[in-house]
Design a protein around this motif. Structure first.
Motif, PDB file in Angstrom:
ATOM      1  N   TYR A  65     -18.913 -30.575   0.804  1.00 13.77           N
ATOM      2  CA  TYR A  65     -19.739 -29.129   1.475  1.00 13.77           C
ATOM      3  C   TYR A  65     -20.899 -28.950   0.199  1.00 13.77           C
ATOM      4  O   TYR A  65     -21.375 -27.995   0.344  1.00 13.77           O
ATOM      5  CB  TYR A  65     -18.842 -28.251   1.694  1.00 13.77           C
ATOM      6  CG  TYR A  65     -17.752 -28.656   2.814  1.00 13.77           C
ATOM      7  CD1 TYR A  65     -18.329 -28.702   4.132  1.00 13.77           C
ATOM      8  CD2 TYR A  65     -16.573 -28.966   2.391  1.00 13.77           C
ATOM      9  CE1 TYR A  65     -17.531 -29.025   5.090  1.00 13.77           C
ATOM     10  CE2 TYR A  65     -15.831 -29.584   3.344  1.00 13.77           C
ATOM     11  CZ  TYR A  65     -16.048 -29.467   4.689  1.00 13.77           C
ATOM     12  OH  TYR A  65     -15.262 -29.873   5.525  1.00 13.77           O
ATOM     13  N   TYR A  76     -25.184 -32.188   1.286  1.00 10.77           N
ATOM     14  CA  TYR A  76     -25.250 -31.993   2.569  1.00 10.77           C
ATOM     15  C   TYR A  76     -25.819 -30.219   2.688  1.00 10.77           C
ATOM     16  O   TYR A  76     -25.167 -29.418   2.165  1.00 10.77           O
ATOM     17  CB  TYR A  76     -24.219 -32.057   3.716  1.00 10.77           C
ATOM     18  CG  TYR A  76     -24.531 -31.715   4.930  1.00 10.77           C
ATOM     19  CD1 TYR A  76     -25.208 -32.187   5.641  1.00 10.77           C
ATOM     20  CD2 TYR A  76     -23.825 -30.494   5.406  1.00 10.77           C
ATOM     21  CE1 TYR A  76     -25.136 -31.879   7.198  1.00 10.77           C
ATOM     22  CE2 TYR A  76     -23.998 -29.872   6.765  1.00 10.77           C
ATOM     23  CZ  TYR A  76     -24.774 -30.706   7.671  1.00 10.77           C
ATOM     24  OH  TYR A  76     -24.915 -30.189   8.869  1.00 10.77           O
ATOM     25  N   THR A 104     -25.151 -26.761   9.270  1.00  9.73           N
ATOM     26  CA  THR A 104     -24.057 -25.911   9.636  1.00  9.73           C
ATOM     27  C   THR A 104     -22.850 -26.787   9.950  1.00  9.73           C
ATOM     28  O   THR A 104     -23.001 -28.109  10.036  1.00  9.73           O
ATOM     29  CB  THR A 104     -24.327 -25.580  11.240  1.00  9.73           C
ATOM     30  OG1 THR A 104     -25.597 -24.761  11.087  1.00  9.73           O
ATOM     31  CG2 THR A 104     -23.128 -24.859  11.882  1.00  9.73           C
ATOM     32  N   ALA A 105     -21.667 -26.457   9.372  1.00 10.05           N
ATOM     33  CA  ALA A 105     -20.444 -27.089   9.328  1.00 10.05           C
ATOM     34  C   ALA A 105     -19.323 -26.456  10.366  1.00 10.05           C
ATOM     35  O   ALA A 105     -19.103 -25.195  10.236  1.00 10.05           O
ATOM     36  CB  ALA A 105     -19.817 -27.429   8.006  1.00 10.05           C
ATOM     37  N   THR A 141     -16.503 -21.903  11.301  1.00 13.19           N
ATOM     38  CA  THR A 141     -18.177 -22.230  11.587  1.00 13.19           C
ATOM     39  C   THR A 141     -18.920 -21.512  10.569  1.00 13.19           C
ATOM     40  O   THR A 141     -18.930 -20.103  10.492  1.00 13.19           O
ATOM     41  CB  THR A 141     -18.652 -22.126  13.005  1.00 13.19           C
ATOM     42  OG1 THR A 141     -17.905 -22.952  13.860  1.00 13.19           O
ATOM     43  CG2 THR A 141     -20.137 -22.613  13.045  1.00 13.19           C
ATOM     44  N   SER A 154     -22.930 -24.602   5.389  1.00 14.23           N
ATOM     45  CA  SER A 154     -22.247 -25.350   4.640  1.00 14.23           C
ATOM     46  C   SER A 154     -22.116 -25.033   3.312  1.00 14.23           C
ATOM     47  O   SER A 154     -21.403 -24.967   2.306  1.00 14.23           O
ATOM     48  CB  SER A 154     -22.583 -27.013   4.682  1.00 14.23           C
ATOM     49  OG  SER A 154     -23.896 -27.201   4.304  1.00 14.23           O
ATOM     50  N   THR A 179     -14.117 -32.201  11.219  1.00 12.26           N
ATOM     51  CA  THR A 179     -15.363 -31.410  10.531  1.00 12.26           C
ATOM     52  C   THR A 179     -16.803 -31.910  11.648  1.00 12.26           C
ATOM     53  O   THR A 179     -17.094 -32.996  11.378  1.00 12.26           O
ATOM     54  CB  THR A 179     -15.641 -31.762   9.168  1.00 12.26           C
ATOM     55  OG1 THR A 179     -14.496 -31.422   8.484  1.00 12.26           O
ATOM     56  CG2 THR A 179     -16.916 -30.971   8.718  1.00 12.26           C
ATOM     57  N   THR A 238     -20.851 -31.649  11.510  1.00 12.77           N
ATOM     58  CA  THR A 238     -21.939 -31.013  10.871  1.00 12.77           C
ATOM     59  C   THR A 238     -23.077 -31.112  11.552  1.00 12.77           C
ATOM     60  O   THR A 238     -22.986 -32.341  12.280  1.00 12.77           O
ATOM     61  CB  THR A 238     -22.234 -31.677   9.677  1.00 12.77           C
ATOM     62  OG1 THR A 238     -22.314 -33.104   9.803  1.00 12.77           O
ATOM     63  CG2 THR A 238     -20.795 -31.414   8.842  1.00 12.77           C
TER      64      THR A 238
END
Length: 213
Positions: A149, A154, A157-158, A185, A188, A206, A208
């Protein structure tokens, strides 16, 4: 009046209809690259396959990217290293699977590993998918992962979904504990680490996506 002499018979290969166009060659090389990637799957890295086959990792990478012009002997070595016949490597059914851009077979999942933490993420969505990625990971007991993360790897949104057991999520504003069925949520970059505080493996999905929130 004498007849005109007959034109000499053409040699095999003189017929222009039998010539391979650059477009057809490129298409077949792309297909071969996809087949090789499907056959290699997660069983071998490029480096380990290179060591087994005697074909350099650079050349293997070129073949998988659909460039180059591998010899018969090269393909034979690769097939032998993969434990299949050359006919099986080029089998049409494997080609059809490799061309399916929507399906990821279980044995074809791309894996990203964190050896120190003994955690790996399996990519469930097709390679090259940019809009949405879904990953599955099994977190060993008492493990914690920081790298995935990190914004330098990256940014977007995760959404974390706990499939099994308990997962702890350390964020910039504190920690959360998620149990089976729970989701989290967030952007990231707000996620510092994800870990398993329990004594049995935990399973995490996960999702993304760029932007959002």
């Amino acid at each position: 009046m004498s007849e005109a002499p007959e034109a000499p018979a053409g040699r095999p290969g003189d017929d222009e209809s039998l010539l391979v166009s650059p477009q057809l060659f490129a298409s077949e090389m792309t297909r071969l690259g996809r087949v090789l990637r499907a056959a290699r799957g997660d069983r071998f890295s490029l480096e380990s396959l290179a060591e087994r086959s005697g074909v350099s990792a650079g050349l293997l990478s070129q073949i998988e990217r659909g460039i180059g012009n591998p010899s018969f002997q090269t393909l034979l070595r690769v097939a032998k290293a993969l434990g299949v016949s050359l006919a099986e490597l080029l089998d049409s059914t494997m080609s059809a699977q490799a061309r399916d851009e929507y399906v990821v077979r279980r044995h074809e999942r791309r894996t990203m590993a964190w050896p120190l933490e003994q955690i790996s993420f399996e990519l469930l969505t097709p390679r090259g998918q940019r809009e949405l990625n879904v990953l599955r990971s099994v977190l060993p007991p008492r493990s914690k992962a920081y790298g995935f993360y990190d914004p330098k790897y990256y940014k977007g949104t995760a959404c974390l979904y706990v499939q099994r057991e308990t997962v702890s999520v350390e964020m910039t504003d504190g920690s959360r504990v998620l149990r089976a069925g729970d989701t989290l949520t967030s952007r990231s970059e707000l996620i510092v680490s994800v870990g398993n505080p329990g004594r049995v493996p935990a399973e995490l999905i996960t999702i993304t996506a760029p932007g959002g929130l």
